[in-house]
Design a protein around this motif. Structure first.
Motif, PDB file in Angstrom:
ATOM      1  N   ASP A   1     -57.034 -23.580  27.464  1.00  0.00           N
ATOM      2  CA  ASP A   1     -56.786 -24.290  26.203  1.00  0.00           C
ATOM      3  C   ASP A   1     -55.403 -23.998  25.613  1.00  0.00           C
ATOM      4  OD1 ASP A   1     -59.453 -25.510  25.919  1.00  0.00           O
ATOM      5  OD2 ASP A   1     -60.117 -23.427  25.760  1.00  0.00           O
ATOM      6  N   LYS A   2     -54.516 -23.435  26.408  1.00  0.00           N
ATOM      7  CA  LYS A   2     -53.197 -23.027  25.886  1.00  0.00           C
ATOM      8  C   LYS A   2     -52.442 -24.167  25.200  1.00  0.00           C
ATOM      9  CE  LYS A   2     -52.042 -19.085  28.767  1.00  0.00           C
ATOM     10  NZ  LYS A   2     -51.113 -18.554  29.762  1.00  0.00           N
ATOM     11  N   ASN A   3     -52.473 -25.357  25.781  1.00  0.00           N
ATOM     12  CA  ASN A   3     -51.711 -26.473  25.202  1.00  0.00           C
ATOM     13  C   ASN A   3     -52.166 -26.803  23.790  1.00  0.00           C
ATOM     14  OD1 ASN A   3     -50.090 -26.741  27.443  1.00  0.00           O
ATOM     15  ND2 ASN A   3     -51.288 -28.410  28.340  1.00  0.00           N
ATOM     16  N   ILE A   4     -53.483 -26.879  23.583  1.00  0.00           N
ATOM     17  CA  ILE A   4     -53.951 -27.229  22.239  1.00  0.00           C
ATOM     18  C   ILE A   4     -53.765 -26.068  21.268  1.00  0.00           C
ATOM     19  CG2 ILE A   4     -55.529 -29.046  22.995  1.00  0.00           C
ATOM     20  CD1 ILE A   4     -57.862 -27.061  22.469  1.00  0.00           C
ATOM     21  N   ILE A   5     -53.809 -24.828  21.769  1.00  0.00           N
ATOM     22  CA  ILE A   5     -53.574 -23.666  20.898  1.00  0.00           C
ATOM     23  C   ILE A   5     -52.114 -23.641  20.454  1.00  0.00           C
ATOM     24  CG2 ILE A   5     -53.571 -21.155  20.744  1.00  0.00           C
ATOM     25  CD1 ILE A   5     -55.924 -21.183  22.787  1.00  0.00           C
ATOM     26  N   GLU A   6     -51.212 -23.870  21.392  1.00  0.00           N
ATOM     27  CA  GLU A   6     -49.786 -23.906  21.041  1.00  0.00           C
ATOM     28  C   GLU A   6     -49.510 -25.019  20.036  1.00  0.00           C
ATOM     29  OE1 GLU A   6     -47.027 -23.831  24.328  1.00  0.00           O
ATOM     30  OE2 GLU A   6     -48.135 -22.189  25.286  1.00  0.00           O
TER      31      GLU A   6
ATOM     32  N   GLU B   1     -47.398 -16.780  20.131  1.00  0.00           N
ATOM     33  CA  GLU B   1     -48.600 -16.637  19.301  1.00  0.00           C
ATOM     34  C   GLU B   1     -49.854 -16.953  20.118  1.00  0.00           C
ATOM     35  OE1 GLU B   1     -48.055 -18.626  15.361  1.00  0.00           O
ATOM     36  OE2 GLU B   1     -45.962 -18.666  16.028  1.00  0.00           O
ATOM     37  N   CYS B   2     -49.775 -17.960  20.970  1.00  0.00           N
ATOM     38  CA  CYS B   2     -50.899 -18.335  21.839  1.00  0.00           C
ATOM     39  C   CYS B   2     -51.222 -17.195  22.802  1.00  0.00           C
ATOM     40  CB  CYS B   2     -50.554 -19.611  22.592  1.00  0.00           C
ATOM     41  SG  CYS B   2     -51.798 -20.102  23.795  1.00  0.00           S
ATOM     42  N   GLU B   3     -50.211 -16.663  23.465  1.00  0.00           N
ATOM     43  CA  GLU B   3     -50.412 -15.551  24.404  1.00  0.00           C
ATOM     44  C   GLU B   3     -51.034 -14.354  23.701  1.00  0.00           C
ATOM     45  OE1 GLU B   3     -50.071 -15.424  27.712  1.00  0.00           O
ATOM     46  OE2 GLU B   3     -49.483 -17.532  27.699  1.00  0.00           O
ATOM     47  N   SER B   4     -50.532 -14.070  22.520  1.00  0.00           N
ATOM     48  CA  SER B   4     -51.041 -12.945  21.736  1.00  0.00           C
ATOM     49  C   SER B   4     -52.506 -13.152  21.357  1.00  0.00           C
ATOM     50  CB  SER B   4     -50.179 -12.778  20.478  1.00  0.00           C
ATOM     51  OG  SER B   4     -50.687 -11.780  19.651  1.00  0.00           O
TER      52      SER B   4
ATOM     53  N   GLY C   1     -58.586 -25.288  13.520  1.00  0.00           N
ATOM     54  CA  GLY C   1     -58.643 -23.895  13.103  1.00  0.00           C
ATOM     55  C   GLY C   1     -58.869 -22.965  14.279  1.00  0.00           C
ATOM     56  N   LEU C   2     -58.535 -21.700  14.055  1.00  0.00           N
ATOM     57  CA  LEU C   2     -58.706 -20.669  15.075  1.00  0.00           C
ATOM     58  C   LEU C   2     -59.366 -19.435  14.470  1.00  0.00           C
ATOM     59  CD1 LEU C   2     -55.221 -20.737  16.845  1.00  0.00           C
ATOM     60  CD2 LEU C   2     -57.395 -21.529  17.796  1.00  0.00           C
ATOM     61  N   VAL C   3     -60.137 -18.750  15.315  1.00  0.00           N
ATOM     62  CA  VAL C   3     -60.783 -17.497  14.942  1.00  0.00           C
ATOM     63  C   VAL C   3     -60.552 -16.502  16.071  1.00  0.00           C
ATOM     64  CG1 VAL C   3     -62.988 -16.332  14.521  1.00  0.00           C
ATOM     65  CG2 VAL C   3     -62.613 -18.643  13.636  1.00  0.00           C
ATOM     66  N   ASP C   4     -60.236 -15.272  15.704  1.00  0.00           N
ATOM     67  CA  ASP C   4     -60.131 -14.172  16.657  1.00  0.00           C
ATOM     68  C   ASP C   4     -61.061 -13.077  16.155  1.00  0.00           C
ATOM     69  OD1 ASP C   4     -59.332 -12.313  18.574  1.00  0.00           O
ATOM     70  OD2 ASP C   4     -57.435 -11.855  17.575  1.00  0.00           O
ATOM     71  N   LEU C   5     -62.086 -12.765  16.930  1.00  0.00           N
ATOM     72  CA  LEU C   5     -63.091 -11.775  16.538  1.00  0.00           C
ATOM     73  C   LEU C   5     -63.180 -10.709  17.622  1.00  0.00           C
ATOM     74  CD1 LEU C   5     -65.357 -11.174  14.404  1.00  0.00           C
ATOM     75  CD2 LEU C   5     -66.896 -12.460  15.901  1.00  0.00           C
ATOM     76  N   LEU C   6     -63.100  -9.447  17.212  1.00  0.00           N
ATOM     77  CA  LEU C   6     -63.141  -8.334  18.148  1.00  0.00           C
ATOM     78  C   LEU C   6     -64.370  -7.478  17.874  1.00  0.00           C
ATOM     79  CD1 LEU C   6     -61.559  -6.998  20.467  1.00  0.00           C
ATOM     80  CD2 LEU C   6     -60.317  -5.694  18.741  1.00  0.00           C
TER      81      LEU C   6
ATOM     82  N   LEU D   1     -58.135 -13.076  13.007  1.00  0.00           N
ATOM     83  CA  LEU D   1     -57.522 -14.322  12.557  1.00  0.00           C
ATOM     84  C   LEU D   1     -58.595 -15.316  12.139  1.00  0.00           C
ATOM     85  CD1 LEU D   1     -54.763 -15.947  12.468  1.00  0.00           C
ATOM     86  CD2 LEU D   1     -55.437 -16.870  14.688  1.00  0.00           C
ATOM     87  N   LEU D   2     -58.375 -15.939  11.028  1.00  0.00           N
ATOM     88  CA  LEU D   2     -59.102 -17.146  10.613  1.00  0.00           C
ATOM     89  C   LEU D   2     -58.039 -18.017   9.966  1.00  0.00           C
ATOM     90  CD1 LEU D   2     -61.597 -18.916  10.166  1.00  0.00           C
ATOM     91  CD2 LEU D   2     -62.008 -17.668   8.049  1.00  0.00           C
ATOM     92  N   GLU D   3     -57.610 -19.027  10.687  1.00  0.00           N
ATOM     93  CA  GLU D   3     -56.475 -19.840  10.244  1.00  0.00           C
ATOM     94  C   GLU D   3     -56.780 -21.317  10.458  1.00  0.00           C
ATOM     95  OE1 GLU D   3     -51.655 -20.237  11.009  1.00  0.00           O
ATOM     96  OE2 GLU D   3     -52.792 -18.783  12.170  1.00  0.00           O
ATOM     97  N   PHE D   4     -56.287 -22.142   9.545  1.00  0.00           N
ATOM     98  CA  PHE D   4     -56.488 -23.593   9.609  1.00  0.00           C
ATOM     99  C   PHE D   4     -55.150 -24.310   9.504  1.00  0.00           C
ATOM    100  CE2 PHE D   4     -60.391 -21.838   7.898  1.00  0.00           C
ATOM    101  CZ  PHE D   4     -61.345 -22.473   8.672  1.00  0.00           C
ATOM    102  N   VAL D   5     -55.104 -25.530  10.039  1.00  0.00           N
ATOM    103  CA  VAL D   5     -53.924 -26.366   9.814  1.00  0.00           C
ATOM    104  C   VAL D   5     -53.876 -26.686   8.314  1.00  0.00           C
ATOM    105  CG1 VAL D   5     -53.786 -27.321  12.150  1.00  0.00           C
ATOM    106  CG2 VAL D   5     -55.163 -28.494  10.426  1.00  0.00           C
TER     107      VAL D   5
END
Length: 166
Positions: free
Chosen positions: A12-17, A39-42, A70-75, A88-92
């Motif tokens: 999904d790299k293209n849509i994340i970028e 940012e995508c790689e990270s 939007g994106l979520v990063d959960l650890l 991360l919890l981020e929206f356009v």
């Protein structure tokens, strides 16, 4: 507003970028610059030394047209067992301030509980006043302050926690 959460992968790299291009204001606030590829790689690959990819959940938030908004990063189990880090919890920008963050957060709380979480933790830039207000409105409480470097910027971070025990 309709949305759907889906796990994202390297495929999904293209849509994340593209997402990071659309939502570049946060990266600029954080570090002074936007680099969607980095940012995508990270997002997909950064982990603390003792964690593995199986501990990390990257979710995409999609609208009714299957566009990533939007994106979520959960650890999982970080920094301790039962403590989950919301990286991360981020929206356009065009979907912010419409209640979507709260709705997504409710689902994340349930997912985290199902995986054994007893608390959620997040680090919030002190300069991001709207985000601090948002997290406080959800019941998060500041328990620590730290300072981190992002690019050429030093940022004060409020580390906040939400207790998930009933």
């Amino acid at each position: 507003m309709y949305f759907e959460l889906r796990i994202l992968t390297e495929n999904d790299k293209n849509i994340i970028e593209h997402f990071f291009e659309e939502a570049s204001d946060y990266a600029i606030l954080e570090s002074g610059e936007s680099n969607p590829r980095l940012e995508c790689e990270s997002l997909l690959n950064d982990l603390p030394p003792e964690k593995t990819k199986s501990d990390k959940f990257v979710y995409g938030i999609f609208n009714d047209k299957s566009i990533l908004i939007g994106l979520v990063d959960l650890l999982k189990d970080f920094p301790t067992k039962g403590g989950f880090m919301l990286g991360l919890l981020e929206f356009v920008p065009e979907v912010r301030h419409q209640g979507l963050g709260k709705a997504v957060h409710e689902i994340l709380v349930e997912k985290a509980r199902h995986l054994g979480a007893n608390s959620l933790r997040i680090g919030v830039l002190e300069v991001n006043i709207a985000a601090l207000k948002f997290w406080k409105s959800l019941g998060y409480i500041k328990f620590k302050e730290t300072e981190l470097e992002f690019g050429s910027k030093k940022q004060k971070i409020d580390v906040m926690r939400l207790n998930l025990r009933d």
